[in-house]
Design a protein around this motif. Structure first.
Motif, PDB file in Angstrom:
ATOM      1  N   LEU A 255      33.483  37.893  37.420  1.00 15.97           N
ATOM      2  CA  LEU A 255      34.406  38.730  38.570  1.00 15.97           C
ATOM      3  C   LEU A 255      33.164  39.964  39.220  1.00 15.97           C
ATOM      4  N   ARG A 256      33.871  40.922  40.073  1.00 17.83           N
ATOM      5  CA  ARG A 256      33.026  41.504  40.819  1.00 17.83           C
ATOM      6  C   ARG A 256      32.731  42.296  39.560  1.00 17.83           C
ATOM      7  N   ASP A 257      33.406  43.416  38.783  1.00 10.90           N
ATOM      8  CA  ASP A 257      32.773  44.115  38.032  1.00 10.90           C
ATOM      9  C   ASP A 257      31.930  43.458  36.252  1.00 10.90           C
ATOM     10  N   GLY A 258      31.749  42.446  36.662  1.00 14.46           N
ATOM     11  CA  GLY A 258      30.208  41.873  35.375  1.00 14.46           C
ATOM     12  C   GLY A 258      31.167  41.355  34.968  1.00 14.46           C
ATOM     13  N   THR A 259      32.951  41.271  34.487  1.00 14.47           N
ATOM     14  CA  THR A 259      33.518  40.545  33.571  1.00 14.47           C
ATOM     15  C   THR A 259      33.517  39.250  33.576  1.00 14.47           C
ATOM     16  N   LYS A 260      33.411  38.207  32.576  1.00 12.07           N
ATOM     17  CA  LYS A 260      33.173  36.832  32.084  1.00 12.07           C
ATOM     18  C   LYS A 260      34.538  36.541  32.120  1.00 12.07           C
ATOM     19  N   ALA A 261      35.362  35.695  32.706  1.00 15.19           N
ATOM     20  CA  ALA A 261      36.638  35.390  32.624  1.00 15.19           C
ATOM     21  C   ALA A 261      36.695  33.371  32.967  1.00 15.19           C
ATOM     22  N   THR A 262      36.582  33.251  31.490  1.00 12.51           N
ATOM     23  CA  THR A 262      37.015  31.723  31.059  1.00 12.51           C
ATOM     24  C   THR A 262      38.480  31.173  31.361  1.00 12.51           C
ATOM     25  N   MET A 263      38.527  30.256  32.523  1.00 12.19           N
ATOM     26  CA  MET A 263      40.191  30.031  33.045  1.00 12.19           C
ATOM     27  C   MET A 263      40.475  28.726  32.322  1.00 12.19           C
ATOM     28  N   GLY A 264      41.612  28.431  31.292  1.00 10.17           N
ATOM     29  CA  GLY A 264      41.915  27.153  30.586  1.00 10.17           C
ATOM     30  C   GLY A 264      42.293  26.557  32.190  1.00 10.17           C
TER      31      GLY A 264
ATOM     32  N   VAL B 231      51.819  52.950  41.268  1.00 11.09           N
ATOM     33  CA  VAL B 231      51.739  52.714  42.224  1.00 11.09           C
ATOM     34  C   VAL B 231      50.505  51.798  42.839  1.00 11.09           C
ATOM     35  N   ALA B 232      49.280  52.273  42.887  1.00 14.00           N
ATOM     36  CA  ALA B 232      48.647  52.213  43.939  1.00 14.00           C
ATOM     37  C   ALA B 232      47.981  50.401  43.429  1.00 14.00           C
ATOM     38  N   VAL B 233      48.250  50.173  41.945  1.00 13.31           N
ATOM     39  CA  VAL B 233      47.924  48.835  41.834  1.00 13.31           C
ATOM     40  C   VAL B 233      48.542  47.652  42.125  1.00 13.31           C
ATOM     41  N   ASP B 234      50.036  48.435  41.987  1.00 17.60           N
ATOM     42  CA  ASP B 234      51.076  47.498  42.984  1.00 17.60           C
ATOM     43  C   ASP B 234      50.936  47.872  44.752  1.00 17.60           C
ATOM     44  N   ARG B 235      50.052  48.251  44.386  1.00 18.70           N
ATOM     45  CA  ARG B 235      49.774  48.106  46.199  1.00 18.70           C
ATOM     46  C   ARG B 235      48.886  47.253  46.640  1.00 18.70           C
ATOM     47  N   ALA B 236      48.170  46.916  46.016  1.00 17.40           N
ATOM     48  CA  ALA B 236      46.618  46.272  46.188  1.00 17.40           C
ATOM     49  C   ALA B 236      47.232  44.871  45.771  1.00 17.40           C
ATOM     50  N   PHE B 237      47.725  44.409  44.954  1.00 15.10           N
ATOM     51  CA  PHE B 237      48.781  43.204  44.752  1.00 15.10           C
ATOM     52  C   PHE B 237      49.594  42.405  46.417  1.00 15.10           C
ATOM     53  N   LYS B 238      50.199  43.219  46.737  1.00 14.05           N
ATOM     54  CA  LYS B 238      50.356  43.211  48.398  1.00 14.05           C
ATOM     55  C   LYS B 238      49.599  42.689  49.413  1.00 14.05           C
ATOM     56  N   GLY B 239      48.746  43.530  48.479  1.00 19.83           N
ATOM     57  CA  GLY B 239      47.866  43.295  50.167  1.00 19.83           C
ATOM     58  C   GLY B 239      46.929  41.679  50.852  1.00 19.83           C
ATOM     59  N   ASP B 240      47.054  42.102  51.780  1.00 19.74           N
ATOM     60  CA  ASP B 240      46.812  40.498  52.415  1.00 19.74           C
ATOM     61  C   ASP B 240      45.093  39.691  51.824  1.00 19.74           C
ATOM     62  N   ASP B 241      44.964  40.428  51.365  1.00 16.45           N
ATOM     63  CA  ASP B 241      43.133  40.598  51.654  1.00 16.45           C
ATOM     64  C   ASP B 241      43.281  40.643  49.451  1.00 16.45           C
ATOM     65  N   VAL B 242      44.810  39.979  49.293  1.00 11.35           N
ATOM     66  CA  VAL B 242      44.296  39.547  47.163  1.00 11.35           C
ATOM     67  C   VAL B 242      43.419  38.045  46.850  1.00 11.35           C
ATOM     68  N   GLN B 243      42.405  38.361  46.460  1.00  8.82           N
ATOM     69  CA  GLN B 243      41.459  36.811  46.491  1.00  8.82           C
ATOM     70  C   GLN B 243      42.328  35.548  45.094  1.00  8.82           C
ATOM     71  N   ASN B 244      42.886  34.716  45.528  1.00  3.08           N
ATOM     72  CA  ASN B 244      43.103  33.727  44.639  1.00  3.08           C
ATOM     73  C   ASN B 244      41.598  33.231  44.001  1.00  3.08           C
ATOM     74  N   LEU B 245      41.869  33.148  42.377  1.00  4.51           N
ATOM     75  CA  LEU B 245      40.774  31.851  41.748  1.00  4.51           C
ATOM     76  C   LEU B 245      42.411  30.864  41.481  1.00  4.51           C
ATOM     77  N   SER B 246      41.598  29.939  41.188  1.00  2.00           N
ATOM     78  CA  SER B 246      42.218  28.785  40.259  1.00  2.00           C
ATOM     79  C   SER B 246      41.987  28.008  40.053  1.00  2.00           C
ATOM     80  N   SER B 247      42.166  27.319  38.964  1.00  2.20           N
ATOM     81  CA  SER B 247      41.564  25.753  37.851  1.00  2.20           C
ATOM     82  C   SER B 247      42.719  25.098  37.990  1.00  2.20           C
ATOM     83  N   ASN B 248      42.477  23.563  38.877  1.00  2.00           N
ATOM     84  CA  ASN B 248      43.470  22.021  38.770  1.00  2.00           C
ATOM     85  C   ASN B 248      43.419  22.148  37.274  1.00  2.00           C
TER      86      ASN B 248
END
Length: 417
Positions: free
Chosen positions: A209-218, A183-200
């Motif tokens: 990411l903020r926890d130190g995890t590295k994400a390589t986006m396709g 429920v908490a995660v669902d609520r978090a994704f409905k917030g206005d302050d969700v950050q959108n990261l995207s590749s074209n």
């Protein structure tokens, strides 16, 4: 925005806080002006808040800044996104209370730098410890209640009641904890302050990411990161494909890193794994390079494990291994290539557009069902188009706006054979 010096951006990308301070001081007035223009006159007093958040986001994404242009483009987009969030917050508050928020004083550059560094160095709240203490208090209160209502039971019966009560409480608490987390995660994704990261289209890159995890986006991938990420939870949403090198949690009892892809959740701790979940795909694909992940269908609550070296596809409630060519078709991009295996041409060209950023189209619909099998390196769009014309016997021409237009080539004696 003015383009900063390449050396300062390089230092920022390597994690140099002095470079962050230098860039913030250099760009502060320009960022304030850009935020004020985007917010509009009514909300311009929030431009300091927007600027602060944009610069904080830039620090979190510093590893992706390969040059000054990338840094400047990120800040411009961050200012736009944070301004949109601020406008939505203001509108929501106005609807609830019938009035706007109080005006906010704009900080000086020295105050702004100090506030940014204070936030970067603030100790993380130990939410897991607080939650465990609260659960302990609840269990203690429940046991006290059992003692009060008991009517002088024999010591053996008393012990049995206590054991049963504790088991029931712990079991119920675990169920509530899991449900509460979802429920908490669902609520978090409905917030206005969700950050959108995207590749074209045609873009790939790695960010931290903020926890130190590295994400390589396709290419053509979107990730949504809640504001609470790395504190109360570590779950993101993914549309597209990305490889994650998960950072270990600073709190062993804290939340595990997880990726939501459609109706599924992939949870991991200290692992390297890839998820593919494009809108047009018929299945969610997961490949594990290191460690183990837990794959959960949130509709049925079914949970399965995927180990290092395995790749699976999940569709219609069923998981199946992904091997050989099928695995390459879904995941070869992680090795800098894309693969097609008897794929219809009408599906191949959109994939080339996605991975190379081409302005291209199939103008001959009669050739749309031609099967194509080939492997293409992702380092040259020219080689890709040449390989496609040869594999599918196509001719290539240029249309309006230099669009590449594929059509069936005339048959020759060789192609007839």
């Amino acid at each position: 925005m003015p383009t900063p010096e390449p050396g300062v951006v390089t230092r920022l990308a390597s994690g140099d806080e002095d470079a962050l301070v230098t860039l913030y001081r250099q760009e502060y007035d320009t960022l304030l002006a850009a935020a004020g223009e985007t917010l509009g006159h009514e909300l311009a007093h929030f431009r300091g808040r927007v600027t602060h958040k944009a610069m904080l986001d830039a620090w979190q994404a510093r590893a992706r800044f390969l040059n000054p242009t990338a840094f400047t483009a990120f800040l411009e987009e961050a200012i736009r996104q944070e301004s949109d969030i601020q406008r939505r917050k203001h509108a929501a508050l106005h609807r609830r209370e019938g009035q706007g928020q109080a005006h906010v004083t704009i900080a000086t550059v020295d105050e702004a730098v100090r506030a940014l560094l204070d936030e970067l160095h603030a100790p993380a709240a130990d939410h897991a410890k607080a939650a465990e203490e609260a659960r302990a208090v609840k269990r203690a209160h429940t046991m006290e209640h059992v003692e009060r209502v008991a009517q002088k039971p024999k010591w053996l019966l008393y012990g049995a009641i206590g054991v049963v009560a504790v088991i029931a409480i712990v079991g119920a608490q675990r169920m509530l904890d899991k449900a509460g987390t979802e429920v908490a995660v669902d609520r978090a994704f409905k917030g206005d302050d969700v950050q959108n990261l995207s590749s074209n289209k045609g873009q790939r890159g790695t960010l931290t990411l903020r926890d130190g995890t590295k994400a390589t986006m396709g290419s053509e991938t979107r990730m949504r990161v809640p504001a609470e990420f790395s504190t109360t939870q570590r779950t993101i949403e993914l549309e597209g494909t990305a490889t994650f090198v998960v950072a270990p949690s600073t709190n062993p009892q804290g939340p595990a890193f997880a990726v939501r892809a459609g109706n599924t959740t992939v949870t991991a701790t200290g692992t390297v794994f890839t998820v593919r979940n494009y809108p047009e795909d018929s299945a969610v694909v997961v490949q594990v390079t290191e460690g183990v992940v837990e794959f959960k269908d949130r509709t049925t609550d079914a949970v399965q494990s995927v180990k290092a070296g395995e790749a699976v596809r999940y569709a219609n409630g069923a998981m199946s291994p992904l091997e050989g060519v099928a695995r390459d078709v879904a995941l070869a991009w992680t090795r800098d290539s894309i693969v097609f295996d008897n794929a219809p041409l009408k599906r191949v060209i959109p994939e080339l557009v996605r991975w190379f950023g081409l302005n291209a189209a199939l103008v001959d619909e009669s050739a749309g069902d031609r099967p194509v099998s080939m492997r293409i390196a992702l380092n040259s769009s020219g080689e890709a188009t040449q390989a496609l014309t040869k594999a599918a016997n196509l001719s290539l021409s240029f249309g309006k706006d230099d669009r590449l237009e594929f059509s069936a080539a005339p048959e020759t004696a060789t192609t007839k054979k």
